[in-house]
Design a protein around this motif. Structure first.
Motif, mmCIF file in Angstrom:
data_model
loop_
_atom_site.group_PDB
_atom_site.id
_atom_site.type_symbol
_atom_site.label_atom_id
_atom_site.label_comp_id
_atom_site.label_asym_id
_atom_site.label_seq_id
_atom_site.Cartn_x
_atom_site.Cartn_y
_atom_site.Cartn_z
ATOM 1 N N HIS A 46 0.777 -0.811 -0.010
ATOM 2 C CA HIS A 46 0.285 -0.348 -0.089
ATOM 3 C C HIS A 46 0.947 1.103 0.008
ATOM 4 O O HIS A 46 1.437 1.387 1.040
ATOM 5 C CB HIS A 46 -0.810 0.226 1.851
ATOM 6 N N GLU A 48 1.975 4.100 0.612
ATOM 7 C CA GLU A 48 1.246 5.245 2.320
ATOM 8 C C GLU A 48 2.595 5.851 2.037
ATOM 9 O O GLU A 48 3.624 4.595 2.413
ATOM 10 C CB GLU A 48 0.086 5.619 2.325
ATOM 11 N N LYS A 50 3.736 5.275 5.370
ATOM 12 C CA LYS A 50 4.383 4.053 6.396
ATOM 13 C C LYS A 50 5.713 3.650 5.596
ATOM 14 O O LYS A 50 6.766 3.297 5.629
ATOM 15 C CB LYS A 50 4.292 3.258 7.633
ATOM 16 N N ASP A 120 2.536 -7.635 -0.582
ATOM 17 C CA ASP A 120 1.696 -7.767 0.187
ATOM 18 C C ASP A 120 0.190 -7.897 -0.141
ATOM 19 O O ASP A 120 -0.876 -7.475 -1.162
ATOM 20 C CB ASP A 120 1.193 -5.924 0.919
ATOM 21 N N GLU A 145 3.493 -9.388 3.637
ATOM 22 C CA GLU A 145 2.932 -8.833 4.740
ATOM 23 C C GLU A 145 1.897 -9.233 4.755
ATOM 24 O O GLU A 145 1.784 -9.505 6.924
ATOM 25 C CB GLU A 145 2.974 -7.882 4.101
ATOM 26 N N LEU A 336 -7.961 1.532 4.092
ATOM 27 C CA LEU A 336 -6.973 2.027 3.203
ATOM 28 C C LEU A 336 -7.718 3.079 2.563
ATOM 29 O O LEU A 336 -7.207 4.327 1.698
ATOM 30 C CB LEU A 336 -6.061 1.498 2.367
ATOM 31 N N GLY A 341 -4.674 3.997 6.568
ATOM 32 C CA GLY A 341 -4.197 2.332 7.103
ATOM 33 C C GLY A 341 -3.601 3.159 8.741
ATOM 34 O O GLY A 341 -4.261 3.808 9.096
ATOM 35 N N HIS A 342 -3.072 1.550 8.875
ATOM 36 C CA HIS A 342 -2.643 1.633 10.034
ATOM 37 C C HIS A 342 -1.947 2.415 10.443
ATOM 38 O O HIS A 342 -1.036 3.265 10.289
ATOM 39 C CB HIS A 342 -2.621 0.095 10.599
ATOM 40 N N MET A 347 3.113 0.536 12.035
ATOM 41 C CA MET A 347 3.193 0.344 10.920
ATOM 42 C C MET A 347 5.011 0.452 11.156
ATOM 43 O O MET A 347 6.228 -0.821 10.781
ATOM 44 C CB MET A 347 3.133 1.282 9.687
ATOM 45 N N PHE A 351 7.355 -3.168 9.626
ATOM 46 C CA PHE A 351 8.189 -2.429 8.833
ATOM 47 C C PHE A 351 9.272 -2.851 8.797
ATOM 48 O O PHE A 351 10.540 -3.024 8.603
ATOM 49 C CB PHE A 351 8.032 -0.900 8.236
HETATM 50 N N1 ADE Z 1 -0.147 0.660 5.194
HETATM 51 C C1 ADE Z 1 0.740 0.347 4.769
HETATM 52 N N2 ADE Z 1 0.855 -1.241 4.717
HETATM 53 C C2 ADE Z 1 -0.331 -1.317 5.037
HETATM 54 C C3 ADE Z 1 -1.176 -2.665 5.993
HETATM 55 N N3 ADE Z 1 -1.164 -3.775 4.996
HETATM 56 N N4 ADE Z 1 -2.165 -2.483 6.233
HETATM 57 C C4 ADE Z 1 -2.739 -1.250 6.851
HETATM 58 N N5 ADE Z 1 -2.509 0.145 6.495
HETATM 59 C C5 ADE Z 1 -0.883 -0.529 6.007
#
Ligand code: ADE
Length: 413
Positions: A46, A48, A50, A120, A145, A336, A341-342, A347, A351
Motif C-alpha cells: 500500500h 502511503e 509508512k 502484500d 506482509e 486504506l 491505513g494502520h 507500521m 516494517f
Molecule cells: N499501510 C501500509 N501497509 C499497510 C497494511 N498492510 N495495512 C494497513 N495499513 C498499511
C-alpha cells in the motif's frame, strides 16, 4: 499543484518518520553497514507514508527500489509524488487504478527484474509464477506482509509451486499481535468513520470473522459503544468471541438487526444475496479483508434500481423494495481505501520486521529452501526490545537461578 501535492506528501513522510522509532534505528544502522548494497527490490505494498519510510530505509541500506501498490484504491498520491521527487524512488501507483492499470504497475515492478520481492497479498508473487515467468528466475526470495498472502503462498508451496523462499512476515508475533489486532481495529473504524461521519455508539455492529483482525475490530467497536455480534465458522474462535462477551450467531440471523456489517474474514462470499435480502434499510457495509470479494458488490449493482455516490467513499444502492444499502469504498479494504491505513506506531513494528527480514533473506537465501519460512525469533525479539525502548518501558530479567528453574523438570521450591 504538483508542488503543493509533493509538499503535502513530504510532510506526511516526515510525520511518519518522526513516529517510527524502531524503523529509524534500523535505518541508521543500515545506512552505515549497507547490507543491501546493489540489491534490486521490487515492492507491492500500500503506497502511503509508512510504506514510503520502509522504501527509504531499504534504499539507504543500499538497495535499488521499484514500488507499486498492492491495491487499486490504497495509494496516497501525495506520498507517491514526494517519494519520486524528494527521494528519487521509482513509484508506479496512483489512487483509483483500474484493474488494468493495477496489473500494468505490478508488471513495471517485474520489468525491473528484482532480486527480492516484498509483497502484500501475494499478487506480485503470483504474477511472477504465472504470466511473468520470464522474470521468475532472477528472484531469490520474498517477504509477504499479510494473512491472505501467506495463505495463498502456503497453498502454492504445498502444491510444489513456489519457486523461491518466502518469509511469512505476517506470522511474526510482533506483526500479527499488533498490526492485525490493534492496527486493523483502529484503521477499520477510522476508514468507516471518515467515509460516513456517522456514529458507532449505540449501533448494532456485526463483525464477520474473529481472527486477529476481527478481534481488533470487535473490541474497538465495543469500546466505542456498539453492541457487537460476531459471526464465525471456526468453533474455537466462536467460543473465544462468546467468552470475550460478544453475541455469536450465523450471518443470516445477525444481519437482520445490523446497522453496520464489517467483514474481516480473508474468505469470499461472506455477505451475499441471501443476507442482503434480510438487511434493514440504511445498513452500512464495509470490508477490511485484503480482497474485495467478501461483500457481493456485483449483486448489489445488478439488483439495485439505482445507485449513486453519496459521499467520497460511500455508494448508496436503492433496492426495488425501497430499502437503501450503503457500501464503503466499493467493498475494498476500507482501512486504506477510505482511511489512512494502520497507525504509524503499528507500521513501525511491521516494517521493522520487513526491513530485518529483507536483510536476513539477502544474507541467507542460498541456504533457504523454496517454501514459506517463519520469521526468526531473534528478529521478533529485537523488534520487541527496540519498541519497548522507544516507549520508555523497561522490564525485568530472569535471574540465573530462575532461568535454570524454567529450563529444568524437577519439582522446584
Ligand atoms: N499501510 C501500509 N501497509 C499497510 C497494511 N498492510 N495495512 C494497513 N495499513 C498499511
Amino acid at each position: 499543484m504538483d508542488k503543493e501535492l509533493s509538499e503535502k506528501g513530504l510532510l506526511r513522510l516526515q510525520w511518519a518518520e518522526a513516529h517510527m522509532h524502531v524503523l529509524r534505528s534500523i535505518r541508521e544502522r543500515m545506512k552505515k553497514e549497507r547490507p543491501l548494497e546493489g540489491v534490486r527490490i521490487g515492492m507491492a505494498l500500500h503506497t502511503e507514508a509508512k510504506t514510503g519510510m520502509l522504501a527509504i530505509t531499504l534504499k539507504d541500506a543500499g538497495a535499488e527500489i521499484r514500488l507499486a501498490s498492492c491495491n487499486p484504491l490504497s495509494t496516497d498520491d501525495s506520498v507517491a509524488l514526494a517519494l519520486r521527487k524528494n527521494y528519487g524512488l521509482e513509484v508506479y501507483a496512483k489512487k483509483g487504478e483500474t484493474q488494468e492499470e493495477y496489473y500494468e504497475n505490478l508488471n513495471k515492478v517485474i520489468d525491473f527484474h528484482p532480486d527480492f520481492v516484498i509483497d502484500d497479498g501475494a499478487d506480485l508473487i503470483v504474477e511472477l509464477h504465472s504470466r511473468r515467468r520470464d522474470a521468475l528466475g532472477n528472484v531469490k526470495g520474498a517477504n509477504e506482509e499479510t494473512t491472505t498472502g501467506v495463505m495463498r503462498l502456503r497453498s502454492m508451496a504445498e502444491g510444489g509451486r513456489l519457486e523461491f523462499p518466502v518469509m511469512a512476515v505476517n506470522d511474526a508475533k510482533m506483526k500479527f499481535l499488533f498490526d492485525n489486532r490493534y492496527g486493523t481495529g483502529q484503521s477499520a473504524l477510522d476508514g468507516w468513520m471518515t467515509a460516513t461521519n456517522l456514529l458507532i455508539a449505540g449501533k448494532r455492529v456485526v463483525v464477520a470473522g474473529y481472527g486477529w483482525c476481527g478481534k481488533g475490530v470487535a473490541s474497538r467497536a465495543k469500546g466505542m459503544g456498539a453492541s457487537v455480534i460476531v459471526t464465525e465458522v471456526d468453533p474455537i474462535r466462536a467460543i473465544e468471541a462468546k467468552m470475550d462477551g460478544f453475541e455469536v450467531m450465523p450471518m443470516a440471523e445477525a444481519v437482520k438487526a445490523a446497522d453496520i456489517v464489517f467483514t474481516v474474514t480473508g474468505c469470499k462470499d461472506i455477505v451475499g444475496p441471501e443476507h442482503i435480502a434480510l438487511m434493514k434499510d440504511g445498513c452500512v457495509l464495509g470490508n477490511s479483508g485484503h480482497f474485495d470479494n467478501e461483500i457481493d458488490r456485483r449483486y448489489l449493482e445488478e439488483v439495485a434500481v439505482s445507485r449513486r455516490k453519496v459521499r467520497d467513499a460511500v455508494t448508496e444502492y436503492l433496492l426495488g423494495d425501497g430499502r437503501k444499502i450503503y457500501l464503503i469504498a466499493e467493498g475494498r479494504l476500507m482501512n486504506l481505501a477510505a482511511g489512512q491505513g494502520h497507525p504509524v506506531e503499528i507500521m513501525d513494528m511491521s516494517f521493522a520486521i520487513q526491513a530485518l527480514c529483507t536483510e536476513h533473506l539477502v544474507k541467507n537465501h542460498t541456504s533457504m529452501l523454496n517454501g514459506v519460512h517463519p520469521v526468526p525469533k531473534e528478529i521478533d525479539e529485537m523488534v520487541a526490545r527496540l519498541k519497548l525502548q522507544s516507549m520508555g518501558v523497561s522490564i525485568d530479567k530472569l535471574t540465573e537461578e530462575q532461568r535454570r528453574y524454567l529450563e529444568g523438570w524437577e519439582q522446584g521450591t
